[in-house]
Design an enzyme around this catalytic site. Structure first.
Site, PDB file in Angstrom:
ATOM      1  N   LYS A   1      -9.439   2.447  -3.231  1.00 54.21           N
ATOM      2  CA  LYS A   1      -9.824   1.984  -1.564  1.00 54.21           C
ATOM      3  C   LYS A   1     -11.264   2.339  -1.283  1.00 54.21           C
ATOM      4  O   LYS A   1     -11.544   3.686  -1.159  1.00 54.21           O
ATOM      5  CB  LYS A   1      -8.720   2.403  -0.738  1.00 54.21           C
ATOM      6  CG  LYS A   1      -8.862   1.600   0.529  1.00 54.21           C
ATOM      7  CD  LYS A   1      -7.495   1.890   1.537  1.00 54.21           C
ATOM      8  CE  LYS A   1      -7.761   1.554   2.932  1.00 54.21           C
ATOM      9  NZ  LYS A   1      -6.469   1.793   3.836  1.00 54.21           N
TER      10      LYS A   1
ATOM     11  N   GLU B   1       0.840  -1.243  -0.128  1.00 57.48           N
ATOM     12  CA  GLU B   1       0.037   0.120  -0.030  1.00 57.48           C
ATOM     13  C   GLU B   1       0.955   1.415   0.118  1.00 57.48           C
ATOM     14  O   GLU B   1       1.829   1.376   0.768  1.00 57.48           O
ATOM     15  CB  GLU B   1      -1.004  -0.079   1.246  1.00 57.48           C
ATOM     16  CG  GLU B   1      -1.762   1.245   1.141  1.00 57.48           C
ATOM     17  CD  GLU B   1      -2.926   1.226   2.681  1.00 57.48           C
ATOM     18  OE1 GLU B   1      -3.751   1.694   2.425  1.00 57.48           O
ATOM     19  OE2 GLU B   1      -2.447   0.522   3.549  1.00 57.48           O
TER      20      GLU B   1
ATOM     21  N   CYS C   1      -5.902  -3.173   2.105  1.00 62.75           N
ATOM     22  CA  CYS C   1      -5.798  -2.838   3.464  1.00 62.75           C
ATOM     23  C   CYS C   1      -7.091  -3.071   4.061  1.00 62.75           C
ATOM     24  O   CYS C   1      -7.777  -4.179   4.210  1.00 62.75           O
ATOM     25  CB  CYS C   1      -5.233  -1.595   3.731  1.00 62.75           C
ATOM     26  SG  CYS C   1      -4.196  -1.675   5.475  1.00 62.75           S
TER      27      CYS C   1
END
Length: 271
Positions: free
Chosen positions: A114, A41, A151
C-alpha cells in the site's frame, strides 16, 4: 466468463481463528465457481491500527512465512488465484500493508505494498506501515492480469491508471472501511477506476464490529462501463461473487477511446 469472489470477513481477537474462517469462505467461493478470490484489507487480523500500540507491531508476518504457505497450499489444492492483504514484516526491517498474490499453482507471483498511508481517527496506520516502495505492479495470473489498490490508495487515481497502462484487466480494491457517511464516496472512486480505464474493479470490504468500529461491507464489482456486475453486498459475513467477461474490455475501449487519445507529453505537472 470468469467468476471472481470477494470475502467479507468479520474478525475477532484470535487471528488464527479468523484465518481459518477466511479459508473456509474461500473454499466455498471456489465451490461456487470462483477462480480468483480476494480477501479484505489485513483480512485475518483484528483491526489493530485503530490505536497506536507498540505491542501490535509483533503481529506482522514475513513473506514467505507460515501464513502465506497455508495460502499457497489452498491455492494449489483449489486451483484458484488468491489476493491476500496481510500485515507484512519486510526483509528490510520495515513493516507494510501488503497484498500477496498467489497463482493457481500455489506460486507467489509477487506483492503489492500500500502506497498511501492515512493517519486518521481509528486509522493510525502510519504508526505501523511504511509507505509502499514497489510502485504499481501487475500480476499475470492463470486467469487474468490483475492489479491491487488497497483502501486509501483508491483516492489517488494515478495508481489505477498505471495499472491499466501495464495491462491490468481487473483491479482488486481491498478495504477496511467503517464510516457509513463515506459509502458513496468510496463507491464513486472505485467506479471511477473502471470508467476512466475501461476495466473491471472489485471492492472487497471488511464487516463486523470491533470496539467502537463497525465495518459496513458493501463489496461490489463493476464492469468497464462502471455498471454493477454485482450490486453492493450487505454487512453480513460471506462470499460476494461476480461473473466478468474480460472480452468486454476491448469492446468498451474500442467505443471509448480514452487510451489512444491520451497526451502524456502534457501531464508533466503531475510529477
Amino acid at each position: 466468463m470468469l467468476t471472481v469472489a470477494g470475502i467479507q470477513l468479520a474478525c475477532g481477537a484470535d487471528r488464527e481463528e479468523n484465518f481459518g474462517r477466511a479459508l473456509d469462505l474461500a473454499r466455498i467461493a471456489v465451490e461456487r465457481g470462483a477462480r480468483i478470490v480476494c480477501f479484505a484489507e489485513c483480512f485475518a487480523w483484528p483491526w489493530f491500527p485503530r490505536k497506536a500500540v507498540e505491542e501490535n507491531r509483533k503481529l506482522a508476518e514475513p513473506i514467505p512465512g507460515p501464513l502465506t504457505r497455508s495460502l499457497q497450499l489452498l491455492a494449489e489444492q483449489t486451483q484458484a488465484v488468491l489476493i491476500a492483504p496481510v500485515f507484512e514484516s519486510g526483509d528490510d526491517a520495515a513493516q507494510y500493508n501488503t497484498s500477496v498474490v498467489i497463482d493457481a499453482d500455489g506460486a507467489i507471483l509477487g506483492i503489492y505494498r500500500k502506497n498511501h498511508i492515512p493517519d486518521l481517527p481509528n486509522y493510525q496506520e502510519r504508526f505501523y506501515f511504511r509507505p509502499g516502495n514497489l510502485g504499481f505492479p501487475v500480476f499475470r495470473t492463470r486467469y487474468a492480469t490483475i492489479g491491487v489498490q488497497t483502501c486509501w490508495d483508491n483516492f489517488f487515481p494515478e495508481g489505477a491508471r498505471a495499472l491499466a497502462l501495464k495491462g491490468a484487466q481487473i483491479i482488486f480494491c481491498p478495504t477496511a472501511c467503517s464510516t457509513p457517511t463515506g459509502v458513496s464516496k468510496w463507491e464513486r472512486a472505485i467506479v471511477g477506476h473502471a470508467v476512466y480505464n475501461s476495466l473491471f474493479a472489485f471492492r472487497v470490504n471488511r464487516v463486523g464490529t470491533e470496539g467502537s468500529m463497525t465495518f459496513y461491507g458493501k463489496s461490489f464489482c463493476v464492469d468497464p462501463n462502471g455498471d454493477f456486475v454485482t450490486e453492493p453486498a450487505g454487512a453480513d459475513e460471506g462470499v460476494v461473487l461476480a461473473d466478468v467477461d474480460l472480452d468486454r474490455i476491448k469492446l468498451v475501449r474500442d467505443d471509448w477511446t480514452f487510451f489512444p487519445d491520451r497526451r502524456p507529453g502534457i501531464y508533466k505537472d503531475l510529477v
